[in-house]
Scaffold this active site. Structure first.
Site, mmCIF file in Angstrom:
data_model
loop_
_atom_site.group_PDB
_atom_site.id
_atom_site.type_symbol
_atom_site.label_atom_id
_atom_site.label_comp_id
_atom_site.label_asym_id
_atom_site.label_seq_id
_atom_site.Cartn_x
_atom_site.Cartn_y
_atom_site.Cartn_z
ATOM 1 N N GLU A 1 -10.649 -44.000 -37.176
ATOM 2 C CA GLU A 1 -11.210 -42.661 -36.977
ATOM 3 C C GLU A 1 -10.237 -41.661 -37.585
ATOM 4 O O GLU A 1 -9.192 -41.360 -37.016
ATOM 5 C CB GLU A 1 -11.448 -42.347 -35.496
ATOM 6 C CG GLU A 1 -12.225 -41.037 -35.351
ATOM 7 C CD GLU A 1 -12.401 -40.579 -33.907
ATOM 8 O OE1 GLU A 1 -11.576 -40.940 -33.060
ATOM 9 O OE2 GLU A 1 -13.351 -39.826 -33.650
ATOM 10 N N HIS B 1 -16.709 -36.020 -37.323
ATOM 11 C CA HIS B 1 -15.710 -34.966 -37.542
ATOM 12 C C HIS B 1 -16.020 -34.295 -38.874
ATOM 13 O O HIS B 1 -15.222 -34.312 -39.802
ATOM 14 C CB HIS B 1 -14.286 -35.539 -37.507
ATOM 15 C CG HIS B 1 -13.846 -35.918 -36.128
ATOM 16 N ND1 HIS B 1 -13.347 -35.008 -35.231
ATOM 17 C CD2 HIS B 1 -13.851 -37.111 -35.483
ATOM 18 C CE1 HIS B 1 -13.051 -35.621 -34.083
ATOM 19 N NE2 HIS B 1 -13.353 -36.897 -34.218
ATOM 20 N N HIS C 1 -19.599 -40.317 -32.315
ATOM 21 C CA HIS C 1 -19.897 -39.481 -31.128
ATOM 22 C C HIS C 1 -20.863 -38.345 -31.442
ATOM 23 O O HIS C 1 -20.482 -37.190 -31.528
ATOM 24 C CB HIS C 1 -18.640 -39.008 -30.395
ATOM 25 C CG HIS C 1 -17.487 -38.537 -31.222
ATOM 26 N ND1 HIS C 1 -17.608 -37.569 -32.179
ATOM 27 C CD2 HIS C 1 -16.177 -38.895 -31.199
ATOM 28 C CE1 HIS C 1 -16.426 -37.339 -32.705
ATOM 29 N NE2 HIS C 1 -15.540 -38.126 -32.147
ATOM 30 N N HIS D 1 -19.085 -34.456 -22.423
ATOM 31 C CA HIS D 1 -19.162 -34.287 -23.871
ATOM 32 C C HIS D 1 -20.573 -33.981 -24.358
ATOM 33 O O HIS D 1 -20.739 -33.329 -25.383
ATOM 34 C CB HIS D 1 -18.660 -35.552 -24.591
ATOM 35 C CG HIS D 1 -17.166 -35.640 -24.685
ATOM 36 N ND1 HIS D 1 -16.375 -35.972 -23.624
ATOM 37 C CD2 HIS D 1 -16.317 -35.419 -25.726
ATOM 38 C CE1 HIS D 1 -15.115 -35.969 -24.003
ATOM 39 N NE2 HIS D 1 -15.045 -35.629 -25.270
ATOM 40 N N ASP E 1 -14.689 -43.512 -26.154
ATOM 41 C CA ASP E 1 -13.762 -42.574 -26.806
ATOM 42 C C ASP E 1 -12.615 -42.256 -25.848
ATOM 43 O O ASP E 1 -12.061 -41.151 -25.872
ATOM 44 C CB ASP E 1 -14.485 -41.284 -27.250
ATOM 45 C CG ASP E 1 -13.681 -40.481 -28.280
ATOM 46 O OD1 ASP E 1 -12.706 -41.023 -28.844
ATOM 47 O OD2 ASP E 1 -14.014 -39.300 -28.500
ATOM 48 N N GLY F 1 -10.543 -36.077 -25.975
ATOM 49 C CA GLY F 1 -10.997 -37.435 -25.719
ATOM 50 C C GLY F 1 -11.560 -37.507 -24.311
ATOM 51 O O GLY F 1 -11.614 -36.507 -23.587
#
Lengths: 256, 371
Positions: free
Chosen positions: B120, B183, B209, B244, B266, B301
């Site tokens: 990642e 991201h 995610h 999240h 995560d 996280g």
């Protein structure tokens, strides 16, 4: 019919709660038939515990209660609507608009309307039942027809005595009339779960399970249902004659 | 060995007994299950394809950290995992990949199966770092080849809009690595282009995610979220910790993506340690009331475990068989691990036993009880 005997009331109610949770975990949009009574309070407590532990969700579920007093407003704390809100609906994430309790007046009232609501929801997947000391299921008092549907009924004196505790012990304050799903309505549920606890129910449970089928004991109609499970605690199971067989059946999970 | 209880199969739940050695010999419905009545629930072990840390250990710590986090998540039902690197200077990332490779080849005695690594970063957008530290770089092919040479990378998170991303995604995909967009500030069009690149190279595309560290769906700009939801093949990870991702967004993804949705943790180093100070990617993290945050307040996280993710899915009215697919069957299929993820004869006996409250009671890896 299958009978599972658990050591005590808490364990029996936890077993019942985990069966209801299993039903919802298998089909989140299940239609539940719900009941009231002291044993049910423990079942709902156990169910709320499971919900708080993250083991079951109600947000897609629909519910139909068995019965309700007449001449008592739904917002009266002694009504079954208020009782259900307090015991279960306000303590989980069920959509209140999908919880149903029959009522005798106002829009959508009456037996035929209630039956139509159940039908439109797709029928009841799992019907939870208790048993009265006179053997009633719902408020289907002795001599209720096995073909009965949701309707208004007259309560038996024994039932009013038994339920007086909710009315400050005043038997005369207990309503004389109620609306209840009929025995035929109950038998249309896909699965039935009868939960019975306490020594006071030992006599009637033995008659309901092991005695002859009779309209004097509404619960004997459950023998006509293909998927009925009885969960009892040791106290309630005390008068059962064929205990050894029931235990063997439960151990092997075999239907008779 | 035999275990009896309520067995969660791919498409349904049955009472019965599962018979297994290292692999599952058979599943017999009905036999001996009566006494359990749903009080013992048997599922395939969970597969977490995105996990940084736990119990004080972090993938970036090297072998000892990986050992620690793996054993922590094992106790929460994870039987296969991909230790996940952070965006740090390239030599540190390579060290972490080599450490994962070492643990994988050695195996973790009494631990979960380490099926590879999730890289990642650092090939992510400097504008969408989330909790990743600012060491993002462009994915040049020499770096990609260096990472591939460890033969341990199984998933890579990459921002498709970066210079060189197209060639990098192609090379990763050709090498059997799952390419996951994340991201990122990529547009819908850039996302779809990325998916096409991956597919054309024979790979499987995904999103890291989903909903986090990416733009949202807007009227004229569906973004990566819109791209994933309307694509037919793209998979998506989702962090179902209730912090999240809004439960409504989970339900949308669940109902649209079906078996292309995978739940991940995560999780970071502080998972399992309670409130206090922790660390992520070299930066201080404060854990309070079960939430890990950077000093600027951003989520740092998660503190999630896979069993908790299962409970969140179930309380969001996901059927248990469906929820189990999100945690086991779908990630197994996504990674191409065809020997696990489902309870069926011939599969690895990676098994989790839960009680009626869906709390972990037993964990079995390849037929051996490890927790």
């Amino acid at each position: 019919m299958q009978i599972v005997i658990r050591p005590d009331r808490n364990t029996a109610c936890a077993t019942a709660a985990s069966l209801i949770a299993s039903q919802l975990n298998t089909k989140p949009a299940s239609v539940l038939g719900l009941a009231t009574g002291r044993t049910m309070e423990s079942v709902y407590d156990a169910l709320v515990d499971l919900h708080e532990a993250g083991a079951v969700g109600f947000s897609a579920a629909t519910s139909f209660n068995l019965d309700e007093y007449l001449a008592i407003a739904p917002d009266d704390p002694r009504s079954y609507r208020s009782t259900m809100d307090r015991l279960l609906f306000d303590r989980n994430d069920i959509d209140l608009a999908r919880t149903h309790v029959p009522h005798g007046s106002g829009p959508g009232s009456g037996g035929a309307a209630y039956e139509a609501l159940i039908r439109d929801a797709g029928g009841i997947d799992l019907q939870l039942l208790g048993i009265g000391e006179n053997g009633h299921i719902g408020f289907n008092e002795p001599l209720s027809s096995f073909a009965s549907r949701t309707r208004e009924v007259t309560l038996a004196p024994a039932t009013r005595r038994q339920n007086a505790a909710l009315f400050d012990g005043d038997e005369d304050a207990v309503p004389k009339r109620a609306i209840t799903m009929g025995i035929a309505t109950v038998l249309e549920a896909r699965r039935i779960l009868l939960v019975v606890t306490g020594r006071a129910k030992a006599g009637i449970l033995a008659r309901a399970v092991e005695g002859p089928v009779t309209a004097m004991i509404g619960a004997t109609a459950l023998h006509f249902h293909p998927d009925c499970l009885v969960v009892a605690d040791e106290d309630a199971a005390g008068n059962l004659a064929e205990r050894e067989y029931y235990d063997a059946m439960a151990a092997g999970s075999q239907e008779p | 060995m035999q275990l009896s209880g309520r067995i969660v199969l791919e498409d349904r739940i049955c009472d019965g007994t599962i018979d297994f050695g290292e692999t599952i010999a058979g599943i017999e419905a009905g036999a001996g299950a009566g006494e359990y009545r749903g009080e013992r629930i048997i599922l395939p072990g969970f597969i977490d394809i995105h996990v940084h840390g736990g119990d004080g250990g972090d993938t970036m710590d090297g072998v000892a950290g990986i050992d620690r986090l793996a054993r922590y998540h094992l106790r929460h039902g994870t039987t296969t995992l991909l230790p996940t690197t952070m965006t740090r200077p390239w030599p540190e990332v390579m060290d972490a990949l080599r450490a994962v490779a070492e643990v994988r080849s050695r195996g973790l005695e009494g631990g979960p199966d380490i099926a590879g690594a999730h890289l990642e970063g650092p090939f992510i957008s400097p504008q969408r770092l989330g909790a990743q530290p600012p060491f993002a770089i462009e994915p040049s092919l020499p770096l990609v080849r260096e990472a591939l040479a460890t033969e341990v990378v199984r998933v890579v998170t990459i921002a498709p809009e970066l210079a060189g991303a197209d060639a990098a995604m192609r090379l990763f995909a050709q090498s059997g690595v799952r390419v996951s967009a994340g991201h990122t500030r990529c547009s819908f069009e850039q996302a779809m282009q990325g998916f096409a690149t991956v597919r054309d190279a024979g790979g499987i595309a995904g999103a890291t995610h989903l909903f986090n560290a990416m733009g949202g769906v807007e009227g004229r700009a569906p973004g990566l979220v819109g791209a994933v939801l309307q694509d037919r093949d793209a998979h998506a990870e989702l962090i179902l910790d209730t912090r999240h991702v809004h439960p409504a967004n989970f339900r949308i993804a669940r109902d649209i993506l079906g078996d292309r949705l995978l739940l991940i943790t995560d999780a970071m180093r502080g998972a399992g340690l309670g409130d206090g100070e922790s660390e992520l990617g070299g930066r201080a993290v404060t854990i309070r009331d079960g939430i890990a945050r950077l000093p600027d307040g951003a989520l740092a996280g998660s503190l999630l475990t896979m069993d908790a993710a299962l409970r969140h899915a179930v309380t969001a009215s996901t059927g248990l068989a469906h929820a189990s697919r999100l945690l086991s069957g779908n990630p197994a299929r996504y990674l191409g691990l065809h020997d696990r993820g489902v309870l069926r004869a011939g599969m690895r006996a990676d098994i989790v036993v839960l009680d009626a409250g869906l709390q972990v009671r037993e964990v079995w890896v390849a037929g051996r009880q490890v927790a």
